[in-house]
Design an enzyme around this catalytic site. Sequence first.
Site, PDB file in Angstrom:
ATOM      1  N   LEU A  59       0.816  -1.221   0.000  1.00 41.58           N
ATOM      2  CA  LEU A  59       0.000   0.000   0.000  1.00 41.58           C
ATOM      3  C   LEU A  59       0.845   1.265   0.000  1.00 41.58           C
ATOM      4  O   LEU A  59       0.369   2.329  -0.410  1.00 41.58           O
ATOM      5  CB  LEU A  59      -0.934   0.025   1.228  1.00 41.58           C
ATOM      6  N   GLU A  60       2.103   1.155   0.439  1.00 40.97           N
ATOM      7  CA  GLU A  60       2.966   2.341   0.490  1.00 40.97           C
ATOM      8  C   GLU A  60       3.642   2.638  -0.853  1.00 40.97           C
ATOM      9  O   GLU A  60       4.217   3.723  -1.043  1.00 40.97           O
ATOM     10  CB  GLU A  60       4.053   2.163   1.559  1.00 40.97           C
ATOM     11  N   THR A  87       4.388  -8.542  -2.624  1.00 40.76           N
ATOM     12  CA  THR A  87       3.573  -9.762  -2.650  1.00 40.76           C
ATOM     13  C   THR A  87       2.434  -9.603  -1.655  1.00 40.76           C
ATOM     14  O   THR A  87       2.666  -9.267  -0.494  1.00 40.76           O
ATOM     15  CB  THR A  87       4.401 -10.999  -2.257  1.00 40.76           C
ATOM     16  N   HIS A  95      -8.928  -7.504   4.104  1.00 36.74           N
ATOM     17  CA  HIS A  95      -7.706  -6.708   3.945  1.00 36.74           C
ATOM     18  C   HIS A  95      -6.989  -7.013   2.625  1.00 36.74           C
ATOM     19  O   HIS A  95      -6.451  -6.107   1.978  1.00 36.74           O
ATOM     20  CB  HIS A  95      -6.771  -6.970   5.135  1.00 36.74           C
TER      21      HIS A  95
HETATM   22  N1  LIG Z   1      -1.107  -7.914   4.018  1.00 40.04           N
HETATM   23  C1  LIG Z   1      -0.175  -7.424   3.169  1.00 40.04           C
HETATM   24  C2  LIG Z   1       0.221  -6.089   3.235  1.00 40.04           C
HETATM   25  N2  LIG Z   1      -0.338  -5.295   4.163  1.00 40.04           N
HETATM   26  C3  LIG Z   1       0.286  -4.095   4.633  1.00 40.04           C
HETATM   27  C4  LIG Z   1      -0.111  -2.869   3.856  1.00 40.04           C
HETATM   28  O1  LIG Z   1       0.463  -2.898   2.560  1.00 40.04           O
HETATM   29  C5  LIG Z   1       0.391  -1.614   4.557  1.00 40.04           C
HETATM   30  O2  LIG Z   1       1.781  -1.700   4.726  1.00 40.04           O
HETATM   31  C6  LIG Z   1      -0.253  -1.392   5.924  1.00 40.04           C
HETATM   32  O3  LIG Z   1      -1.649  -1.334   5.802  1.00 40.04           O
HETATM   33  C7  LIG Z   1       0.235  -0.071   6.538  1.00 40.04           C
HETATM   34  O4  LIG Z   1      -0.113   1.044   5.726  1.00 40.04           O
HETATM   35  N3  LIG Z   1       1.143  -5.610   2.367  1.00 40.04           N
HETATM   36  C8  LIG Z   1       1.722  -6.428   1.436  1.00 40.04           C
HETATM   37  O5  LIG Z   1       2.577  -5.981   0.637  1.00 40.04           O
HETATM   38  N4  LIG Z   1       1.375  -7.740   1.378  1.00 40.04           N
HETATM   39  C9  LIG Z   1       0.434  -8.258   2.216  1.00 40.04           C
HETATM   40  O6  LIG Z   1       0.139  -9.483   2.107  1.00 40.04           O
HETATM   41  C1  LIG Z   2      -3.098  -9.186   2.782  1.00 43.73           C
HETATM   42  C2  LIG Z   2      -3.772 -10.061   3.755  1.00 43.73           C
HETATM   43  O1  LIG Z   2      -4.880 -10.408   3.519  1.00 43.73           O
HETATM   44  C3  LIG Z   2      -3.086 -10.585   4.957  1.00 43.73           C
HETATM   45  O2  LIG Z   2      -1.754 -10.360   5.111  1.00 43.73           O
HETATM   46  C4  LIG Z   2      -3.835 -10.126   6.159  1.00 43.73           C
HETATM   47  O3  LIG Z   2      -4.345 -11.267   6.724  1.00 43.73           O
HETATM   48  P1  LIG Z   2      -5.762 -11.298   7.480  1.00 43.73           P
HETATM   49  O4  LIG Z   2      -6.800 -10.963   6.472  1.00 43.73           O
HETATM   50  O5  LIG Z   2      -5.855 -12.722   7.937  1.00 43.73           O
HETATM   51  O6  LIG Z   2      -5.665 -10.303   8.586  1.00 43.73           O
END
Ligand SMILES: Nc1c(NC[C@H](O)[C@H](O)[C@H](O)CO)[nH]c(=O)[nH]c1=O
Ligand SMILES: CC(=O)[C@@H](O)COP(=O)(O)O
Length: 164
Positions: A59-60, A87, A95
């Site tokens: 997301l960043e 990834t 999420h």
């Molecule tokens: N769950 C995953 C994330 N989540 C984190 C968000 O991207 C972000 O860093 C957070 O919400 C803080 O702003 N990011 C990934 O790249 N991959 C994932 O599976």
């Molecule tokens: C990107 C995602 O769905 C994962 O990293 C977050 O997992 P969850 O939905 O089980 O909190």
Amino acid sequence: MAGTSQHGKAFIRPKAKAHLLIVEARFHDDLADALLEGATGALDEAGATYDVVTVPGSLEIPAVICFALDGAAEGGTHYDGFVALGTIIRGDTYHFDIVANESSRALMDLSVQEAVAIGNGILTTENDAQAWTRAKKTEGDKGGFAARAALTMIALKEKLGAQS
Ligand SMILES: Nc1c(NC[C@H](O)[C@H](O)[C@H](O)CO)[nH]c(=O)[nH]c1=O
Ligand SMILES: CC(=O)[C@@H](O)COP(=O)(O)O
């Protein structure tokens, strides 16, 4: 991996030596290493130069590209194009959809609204196995694909006379 192909004829290279920014999300650290290996390998092979910026999650990534564009407008480093690496693996909640859809949407908005050359190497997978098959340089090499896509977009900008 179904439908694996190097899509060789789709890729072209810029005439001049290009300078790119790789923005990599390290939410999944080992997979990030694999994607980065593919991307840097492809850029090295093409004779391009690059900087790497690391962010916590996918997301960043789009905001960092905005920061770099702002920085260039203020006299900082100019990047001819960008490679986004990350990834996103489905978890139990909504999420996944937020991170996958919004990171991609923001990259597309930037590319079409600001005419920015971007290769999107953010994987969105159901599980670790799918991610590894796509990240490994010796298999799907999606990092390398994104880097070659970014170089192609830089070359097309040049060819069509768009402002760099
Ligand atoms: N769950 C995953 C994330 N989540 C984190 C968000 O991207 C972000 O860093 C957070 O919400 C803080 O702003 N990011 C990934 O790249 N991959 C994932 O599976
Ligand atoms: C990107 C995602 O769905 C994962 O990293 C977050 O997992 P969850 O939905 O089980 O909190």
